[in-house]
Scaffold this motif. Structure first.
Motif: not given
Length: 243
Positions: A60-63, A69-70, A73-76
């Motif tokens: 769950x934490x990894x997801x 992170x996704x 990435x979109x914000x970046x």
């Protein structure tokens, strides 16, 4: 040694000891071993459940980390796009500013003035030795190229300039004046003494001037002009364009 290995070792030891003691018919010992086996099995089951629970929580934490992170990435990528748009607008603005600078440099400074002879009351000028007309009533003097203390216009830049002047006088004297560039006469107005009471005149010219050239208006020899707040005798000029 993992939990399964520990259980296996416990069983082997138990069987070995049980085979020796069983020869004496020790039923209590067998029951104890059975209880031990049940307890170990329960502990193994609990351990496996805890391990699975830990793995599920870790997943769950990894997801969640992957989702963060996704999103980051979109914000970046969005910020990169916005920065790129800002950079394009900045470059466009700088280009427009440069064009405006080039236009201003090409057009040159803003220069224009207009003045009349009398700042107040009435004034008769001439005949006199100092024939320069000093127009002291200033209507406008953009660029401050005209000096109201000397009556002289000094060109601030190379260019074509438009000048016009008007004169008014009475018939007792020659009425008129001369536009002078660097001590050289250019154009004039003139009315000789007559019986018609008063005379007026005007003239204009476009002169090519270099920086520092001087232009003024002066009386004819033995001439006279008149002015009051009605502005009969005037001097005006402005820069058409730089060269």
């Amino acid at each position: 040694m993992n939990f399964r290995g520990l259980v296996l070792l416990t069983l082997v030891v138990s069987l070995f000891l049980g085979s020796g003691l069983g020869q004496r018919g020790d039923n209590d010992w067998m029951k104890a071993q059975e209880k031990l086996m049940v307890r170990l099995q329960n502990e193994q089951k609990d351990a496996e459940q805890q391990q699975q629970s830990d793995l599920d929580a870790l997943e769950v934490r990894l997801n969640a980390t992957v989702d963060d992170l996704r999103r980051q990435k979109v914000e970046v990528e969005t910020l990169k796009k916005e920065n790129q748009d800002l950079l394009i607008r900045l470059i466009s603005s700088e280009q427009e500013i440069q064009k405006l600078k080039q236009f201003v440099e090409k057009v040159g400074p803003r220069v224009a003035f207009s003045a009349s002879l009398a700042p107040s009351g009435e004034i008769y000028k001439g005949p006199c030795t100092d024939k320069t007309l000093i127009f002291r009533r200033i209507f406008s003097n953009v660029g401050n190229a005209y000096d109201h203390n000397t009556g002289v216009f000094t060109a601030p830049t190379n260019g074509l300039y438009y000048f016009t002047f008007s004169t008014y006088g009475y018939s007792t004297h020659a009425a008129g004046a001369v536009l002078v560039k660097n001590a050289v006469r250019q154009i004039s107005t003139y009315d000789s003494p007559s019986t018609d009471g008063s005379d007026s005149g005007s003239n204009a010219a476009v002169l090519q001037l270099s920086t520092g050239d001087k232009v003024h208006v002066e009386l004819w020899d033995n001439g006279q002009v008149f002015d009051n707040l009605n502005g009969h005798t005037t001097f005006s000029g402005f820069l058409l364009f730089s060269l």
